[in-house]
Scaffold this motif. Sequence first.
Motif, PDB file in Angstrom:
ATOM      1  N   SER A  61      10.266   2.425  19.247  1.00 60.18           N
ATOM      2  CA  SER A  61       8.845   2.093  19.340  1.00 60.18           C
ATOM      3  C   SER A  61       8.022   2.796  18.262  1.00 60.18           C
ATOM      4  O   SER A  61       7.084   2.209  17.717  1.00 60.18           O
ATOM      5  N   ILE A  62       8.352   4.011  17.936  1.00 60.70           N
ATOM      6  CA  ILE A  62       7.585   4.759  16.944  1.00 60.70           C
ATOM      7  C   ILE A  62       7.695   4.131  15.551  1.00 60.70           C
ATOM      8  O   ILE A  62       6.667   3.880  14.917  1.00 60.70           O
ATOM      9  N   PRO A  63       8.904   3.829  15.047  1.00 57.15           N
ATOM     10  CA  PRO A  63       8.953   3.148  13.733  1.00 57.15           C
ATOM     11  C   PRO A  63       8.299   1.767  13.752  1.00 57.15           C
ATOM     12  O   PRO A  63       7.698   1.348  12.756  1.00 57.15           O
ATOM     13  N   THR A  64       8.389   1.062  14.868  1.00 56.39           N
ATOM     14  CA  THR A  64       7.747  -0.247  14.967  1.00 56.39           C
ATOM     15  C   THR A  64       6.232  -0.110  14.848  1.00 56.39           C
ATOM     16  O   THR A  64       5.582  -0.871  14.117  1.00 56.39           O
ATOM     17  N   LEU A  65       5.664   0.843  15.561  1.00 55.10           N
ATOM     18  CA  LEU A  65       4.223   1.068  15.466  1.00 55.10           C
ATOM     19  C   LEU A  65       3.805   1.508  14.069  1.00 55.10           C
ATOM     20  O   LEU A  65       2.773   1.076  13.556  1.00 55.10           O
ATOM     21  N   LEU A  66       4.613   2.339  13.433  1.00 48.20           N
ATOM     22  CA  LEU A  66       4.298   2.764  12.067  1.00 48.20           C
ATOM     23  C   LEU A  66       4.365   1.591  11.098  1.00 48.20           C
ATOM     24  O   LEU A  66       3.539   1.480  10.189  1.00 48.20           O
ATOM     25  N   PHE A  67       5.325   0.695  11.277  1.00 44.91           N
ATOM     26  CA  PHE A  67       5.427  -0.474  10.422  1.00 44.91           C
ATOM     27  C   PHE A  67       4.223  -1.395  10.601  1.00 44.91           C
ATOM     28  O   PHE A  67       3.662  -1.894   9.616  1.00 44.91           O
ATOM     29  N   ILE A  68       3.813  -1.613  11.834  1.00 45.49           N
ATOM     30  CA  ILE A  68       2.646  -2.464  12.101  1.00 45.49           C
ATOM     31  C   ILE A  68       1.389  -1.841  11.495  1.00 45.49           C
ATOM     32  O   ILE A  68       0.566  -2.532  10.894  1.00 45.49           O
ATOM     33  N   TRP A  69       1.251  -0.532  11.640  1.00 45.84           N
ATOM     34  CA  TRP A  69       0.103   0.158  11.056  1.00 45.84           C
ATOM     35  C   TRP A  69       0.119   0.060   9.530  1.00 45.84           C
ATOM     36  O   TRP A  69      -0.908  -0.208   8.899  1.00 45.84           O
ATOM     37  N   TYR A  70       1.278   0.243   8.917  1.00 48.68           N
ATOM     38  CA  TYR A  70       1.400   0.153   7.460  1.00 48.68           C
ATOM     39  C   TYR A  70       1.056  -1.246   6.975  1.00 48.68           C
ATOM     40  O   TYR A  70       0.330  -1.417   6.001  1.00 48.68           O
ATOM     41  N   ARG A  71       1.566  -2.255   7.671  1.00 49.10           N
ATOM     42  CA  ARG A  71       1.311  -3.636   7.270  1.00 49.10           C
ATOM     43  C   ARG A  71      -0.172  -3.989   7.379  1.00 49.10           C
ATOM     44  O   ARG A  71      -0.738  -4.613   6.480  1.00 49.10           O
ATOM     45  N   SER A  72      -0.833  -3.558   8.445  1.00 49.70           N
ATOM     46  CA  SER A  72      -2.253  -3.851   8.596  1.00 49.70           C
ATOM     47  C   SER A  72      -3.091  -3.078   7.570  1.00 49.70           C
ATOM     48  O   SER A  72      -4.073  -3.611   7.042  1.00 49.70           O
ATOM     49  N   ALA A  73      -2.701  -1.853   7.273  1.00 53.35           N
ATOM     50  CA  ALA A  73      -3.430  -1.080   6.261  1.00 53.35           C
ATOM     51  C   ALA A  73      -3.262  -1.705   4.883  1.00 53.35           C
ATOM     52  O   ALA A  73      -4.206  -1.736   4.083  1.00 53.35           O
ATOM     53  N   LYS A  74      -2.078  -2.223   4.605  1.00 55.14           N
ATOM     54  CA  LYS A  74      -1.839  -2.876   3.324  1.00 55.14           C
ATOM     55  C   LYS A  74      -2.669  -4.154   3.197  1.00 55.14           C
ATOM     56  O   LYS A  74      -3.228  -4.427   2.137  1.00 55.14           O
ATOM     57  N   LYS A  75      -2.768  -4.916   4.289  1.00 57.03           N
ATOM     58  CA  LYS A  75      -3.596  -6.127   4.269  1.00 57.03           C
ATOM     59  C   LYS A  75      -5.064  -5.786   4.043  1.00 57.03           C
ATOM     60  O   LYS A  75      -5.757  -6.453   3.277  1.00 57.03           O
ATOM     61  N   GLU A  76      -5.553  -4.739   4.711  1.00 55.19           N
ATOM     62  CA  GLU A  76      -6.943  -4.325   4.531  1.00 55.19           C
ATOM     63  C   GLU A  76      -7.200  -3.871   3.104  1.00 55.19           C
ATOM     64  O   GLU A  76      -8.240  -4.174   2.518  1.00 55.19           O
ATOM     65  N   LEU A  77      -6.262  -3.155   2.512  1.00 56.39           N
ATOM     66  CA  LEU A  77      -6.415  -2.688   1.135  1.00 56.39           C
ATOM     67  C   LEU A  77      -6.446  -3.865   0.177  1.00 56.39           C
ATOM     68  O   LEU A  77      -7.283  -3.907  -0.737  1.00 56.39           O
ATOM     69  N   ASN A  78      -5.564  -4.833   0.377  1.00 54.90           N
ATOM     70  CA  ASN A  78      -5.564  -6.021  -0.484  1.00 54.90           C
ATOM     71  C   ASN A  78      -6.862  -6.803  -0.340  1.00 54.90           C
ATOM     72  O   ASN A  78      -7.392  -7.320  -1.329  1.00 54.90           O
ATOM     73  N   LEU A  79      -7.385  -6.895   0.868  1.00 60.88           N
ATOM     74  CA  LEU A  79      -8.647  -7.594   1.087  1.00 60.88           C
ATOM     75  C   LEU A  79      -9.803  -6.887   0.389  1.00 60.88           C
ATOM     76  O   LEU A  79     -10.644  -7.522  -0.244  1.00 60.88           O
ATOM     77  N   LYS A  80      -9.834  -5.561   0.465  1.00 57.82           N
ATOM     78  CA  LYS A  80     -10.883  -4.795  -0.214  1.00 57.82           C
ATOM     79  C   LYS A  80     -10.790  -4.935  -1.721  1.00 57.82           C
ATOM     80  O   LYS A  80     -11.794  -5.024  -2.425  1.00 57.82           O
ATOM     81  N   LEU A  81      -9.568  -4.949  -2.239  1.00 58.33           N
ATOM     82  CA  LEU A  81      -9.390  -5.106  -3.683  1.00 58.33           C
ATOM     83  C   LEU A  81      -9.841  -6.483  -4.151  1.00 58.33           C
ATOM     84  O   LEU A  81     -10.424  -6.628  -5.226  1.00 58.33           O
ATOM     85  N   LYS A  82      -9.589  -7.509  -3.343  1.00 47.89           N
ATOM     86  CA  LYS A  82     -10.025  -8.861  -3.706  1.00 47.89           C
ATOM     87  C   LYS A  82     -11.542  -8.980  -3.663  1.00 47.89           C
ATOM     88  O   LYS A  82     -12.154  -9.670  -4.476  1.00 47.89           O
ATOM     89  N   LEU A  83     -12.189  -8.289  -2.721  1.00 53.03           N
ATOM     90  CA  LEU A  83     -13.642  -8.348  -2.612  1.00 53.03           C
ATOM     91  C   LEU A  83     -14.315  -7.609  -3.756  1.00 53.03           C
ATOM     92  O   LEU A  83     -15.443  -7.943  -4.147  1.00 53.03           O
ATOM     93  N   ASN A  84     -13.683  -6.571  -4.266  1.00 49.81           N
ATOM     94  CA  ASN A  84     -14.271  -5.782  -5.351  1.00 49.81           C
ATOM     95  C   ASN A  84     -14.161  -6.468  -6.695  1.00 49.81           C
ATOM     96  O   ASN A  84     -14.816  -6.075  -7.639  1.00 49.81           O
ATOM     97  N   ARG A  85     -13.319  -7.462  -6.826  1.00 47.05           N
ATOM     98  CA  ARG A  85     -13.154  -8.150  -8.126  1.00 47.05           C
ATOM     99  C   ARG A  85     -14.254  -9.083  -8.406  1.00 47.05           C
ATOM    100  O   ARG A  85     -15.023  -9.599  -7.894  1.00 47.05           O
TER     101      ARG A  85
END
Length: 85
Positions: A61-85
Amino acid sequence: MKTFRIVLTTTVFLLISCTFSMAQCAMCRASVGSNLSEGRGVIGTGINDGILYLLVITYLSIPTLLFIWYRSAKKELNLKLKLNR
């Protein structure tokens, strides 16, 4: 900030439940010991399987939660980068 709260709440919940599961293992060991002394060894395999199940679920459960958190953080970062362009 919302994801941090979710991760923190989940982590606290897992840490609290971990202490309860470790207390259960001592009770299981006493139960198996009393059953083995009475000559009934069949229940020991079921209890050992249950202990392993608790162990595996916790460690998966712990690695699964970390993977989900990493994936959502990566999506948010990509969205912020697209908005800043």
